[in-house]
Design a protein around this motif. Structure first.
Motif, PDB file in Angstrom:
ATOM      1  N   PHE A 191       9.469 -14.201   0.412  1.00 27.11           N
ATOM      2  CA  PHE A 191       9.685 -12.868  -0.156  1.00 27.11           C
ATOM      3  C   PHE A 191       9.075 -11.815   0.760  1.00 27.11           C
ATOM      4  N   THR A 192       9.706 -10.633   0.776  1.00 25.00           N
ATOM      5  CA  THR A 192       9.187  -9.501   1.541  1.00 25.00           C
ATOM      6  C   THR A 192       9.246  -8.246   0.689  1.00 25.00           C
ATOM      7  N   ILE A 193       8.110  -7.572   0.570  1.00 31.46           N
ATOM      8  CA  ILE A 193       8.059  -6.311  -0.154  1.00 31.46           C
ATOM      9  C   ILE A 193       8.105  -5.166   0.850  1.00 31.46           C
ATOM     10  N   SER A 194       8.810  -4.100   0.498  1.00 35.55           N
ATOM     11  CA  SER A 194       8.892  -2.928   1.367  1.00 35.55           C
ATOM     12  C   SER A 194       9.095  -1.695   0.491  1.00 35.55           C
ATOM     13  N   ARG A 195       8.968  -0.532   1.111  1.00 32.31           N
ATOM     14  CA  ARG A 195       9.181   0.695   0.347  1.00 32.31           C
ATOM     15  C   ARG A 195       9.851   1.740   1.223  1.00 32.31           C
ATOM     16  N   ASP A 196      10.650   2.584   0.576  1.00 32.94           N
ATOM     17  CA  ASP A 196      11.325   3.696   1.232  1.00 32.94           C
ATOM     18  C   ASP A 196      10.860   4.960   0.523  1.00 32.94           C
ATOM     19  N   VAL A 197       9.974   5.704   1.197  1.00 28.23           N
ATOM     20  CA  VAL A 197       9.391   6.884   0.571  1.00 28.23           C
ATOM     21  C   VAL A 197      10.449   7.939   0.304  1.00 28.23           C
ATOM     22  N   ALA A 198      11.393   8.077   1.206  1.00 29.43           N
ATOM     23  CA  ALA A 198      12.442   9.093   1.043  1.00 29.43           C
ATOM     24  C   ALA A 198      13.275   8.836  -0.204  1.00 29.43           C
ATOM     25  N   LYS A 199      13.397   7.564  -0.577  1.00 31.85           N
ATOM     26  CA  LYS A 199      14.202   7.209  -1.753  1.00 31.85           C
ATOM     27  C   LYS A 199      13.338   6.907  -2.971  1.00 31.85           C
ATOM     28  N   ASN A 200      12.033   7.035  -2.839  1.00 34.25           N
ATOM     29  CA  ASN A 200      11.113   6.715  -3.951  1.00 34.25           C
ATOM     30  C   ASN A 200      11.400   5.329  -4.525  1.00 34.25           C
ATOM     31  N   THR A 201      11.599   4.378  -3.640  1.00 38.40           N
ATOM     32  CA  THR A 201      12.017   3.049  -4.064  1.00 38.40           C
ATOM     33  C   THR A 201      11.199   1.974  -3.356  1.00 38.40           C
ATOM     34  N   VAL A 202      10.852   0.940  -4.104  1.00 34.55           N
ATOM     35  CA  VAL A 202      10.218  -0.238  -3.536  1.00 34.55           C
ATOM     36  C   VAL A 202      11.164  -1.413  -3.716  1.00 34.55           C
ATOM     37  N   TYR A 203      11.186  -2.290  -2.727  1.00 30.68           N
ATOM     38  CA  TYR A 203      12.113  -3.407  -2.720  1.00 30.68           C
ATOM     39  C   TYR A 203      11.361  -4.736  -2.704  1.00 30.68           C
ATOM     40  N   SER A 224       0.823  -1.207   0.000  1.00 29.96           N
ATOM     41  CA  SER A 224       0.000   0.000   0.000  1.00 29.96           C
ATOM     42  C   SER A 224       0.861   1.263   0.000  1.00 29.96           C
ATOM     43  N   TRP A 225       0.204   2.386  -0.143  1.00 30.55           N
ATOM     44  CA  TRP A 225       0.895   3.663  -0.247  1.00 30.55           C
ATOM     45  C   TRP A 225       1.786   3.945   0.956  1.00 30.55           C
ATOM     46  N   ASN A 226       1.367   3.493   2.133  1.00 29.78           N
ATOM     47  CA  ASN A 226       2.129   3.801   3.346  1.00 29.78           C
ATOM     48  C   ASN A 226       2.890   2.603   3.884  1.00 29.78           C
ATOM     49  N   GLY A 227       2.865   1.506   3.138  1.00 30.87           N
ATOM     50  CA  GLY A 227       3.589   0.319   3.577  1.00 30.87           C
ATOM     51  C   GLY A 227       2.882  -0.478   4.647  1.00 30.87           C
ATOM     52  N   GLY A 228       1.671  -0.075   5.004  1.00 30.10           N
ATOM     53  CA  GLY A 228       0.983  -0.738   6.099  1.00 30.10           C
ATOM     54  C   GLY A 228       0.249  -2.010   5.705  1.00 30.10           C
ATOM     55  N   LEU A 229       0.103  -2.233   4.429  1.00 30.98           N
ATOM     56  CA  LEU A 229      -0.633  -3.403   3.957  1.00 30.98           C
ATOM     57  C   LEU A 229       0.136  -4.025   2.800  1.00 30.98           C
ATOM     58  N   ALA A 230       0.294  -5.315   2.833  1.00 25.19           N
ATOM     59  CA  ALA A 230       1.015  -6.015   1.774  1.00 25.19           C
ATOM     60  C   ALA A 230       0.324  -7.334   1.468  1.00 25.19           C
ATOM     61  N   TYR A 231       0.371  -7.719   0.213  1.00 28.44           N
ATOM     62  CA  TYR A 231      -0.179  -8.999  -0.223  1.00 28.44           C
ATOM     63  C   TYR A 231       0.919  -9.789  -0.931  1.00 28.44           C
ATOM     64  N   TYR A 232       0.826 -11.110  -0.832  1.00 27.30           N
ATOM     65  CA  TYR A 232       1.794 -11.983  -1.472  1.00 27.30           C
ATOM     66  C   TYR A 232       1.085 -13.123  -2.185  1.00 27.30           C
ATOM     67  N   ALA A 233       1.692 -13.559  -3.269  1.00 26.34           N
ATOM     68  CA  ALA A 233       1.243 -14.789  -3.901  1.00 26.34           C
ATOM     69  C   ALA A 233       1.565 -15.959  -2.969  1.00 26.34           C
ATOM     70  N   ASP A 234       0.724 -16.971  -2.995  1.00 27.17           N
ATOM     71  CA  ASP A 234       0.954 -18.131  -2.125  1.00 27.17           C
ATOM     72  C   ASP A 234       2.323 -18.763  -2.372  1.00 27.17           C
ATOM     73  N   SER A 235       2.757 -18.718  -3.607  1.00 22.37           N
ATOM     74  CA  SER A 235       4.010 -19.377  -3.975  1.00 22.37           C
ATOM     75  C   SER A 235       5.245 -18.713  -3.372  1.00 22.37           C
ATOM     76  N   VAL A 236       5.116 -17.457  -2.913  1.00 26.02           N
ATOM     77  CA  VAL A 236       6.283 -16.752  -2.368  1.00 26.02           C
ATOM     78  C   VAL A 236       6.103 -16.371  -0.909  1.00 26.02           C
ATOM     79  N   LYS A 237       4.930 -16.618  -0.364  1.00 24.73           N
ATOM     80  CA  LYS A 237       4.644 -16.238   1.011  1.00 24.73           C
ATOM     81  C   LYS A 237       5.631 -16.913   1.966  1.00 24.73           C
ATOM     82  N   GLY A 238       6.188 -16.115   2.860  1.00 23.68           N
ATOM     83  CA  GLY A 238       7.166 -16.627   3.805  1.00 23.68           C
ATOM     84  C   GLY A 238       8.587 -16.603   3.289  1.00 23.68           C
TER      85      GLY A 238
END
Length: 124
Positions: free
Chosen positions: A68-80, A52-66
């Protein structure tokens, strides 16, 4: 003009890790949901993870759950996308997308802008 540039792909052995980055520019990054999708040769693009826009909500495909981790750094305009315990079936071109809204979804049709993709190859 929105631009998304992915990096961090490469060749890794099964069980290894990689971190993908997606740098965004061109509009207010902090108010839009972001997602990662992948496409293997001969297959359709599939959802991997979204945040989500603020990083508070994330969804994963079942195949990668546990694994993979998605995150974002607003200061760097980057998602990981931190990928661990990689498997040969994770081999694909990984692309990031910027949504038209702030809530993450699993449908590629909700994403308005895309990067060029980065290749991830996992050897057995």
């Amino acid at each position: 003009q929105v631009q998304l540039v992915e990096s961090g792909g490469g060749l890794v052995q099964a069980g290894g890790s990689l971190r993908l980055s997606c740098a965004a520019s061109g509009r207010t990054f902090s108010i839009y949901a972001m997602g990662w999708f992948r496409q293997a040769p001969g297959k359709e693009r599939e959802f991997v993870a979204s945040i989500s826009w603020n990083g508070g909500l994330a969804y994963y495909a079942d195949s990668v759950k546990g694994r993979f981790t998605i995150s974002r750094d607003v200061a760097k305009n980057t998602v990981y996308l931190q990928m661990s315990s990689l498997k040969p079936e994770d081999t694909a071109v990984y692309s990031c997308g910027e949504s038209g809204g702030s809530i993450p979804t699993m449908s590629e049709y909700d994403y308005e802008h895309w990067g060029q993709g980065t290749q991830v190859t996992v050897s057995s």
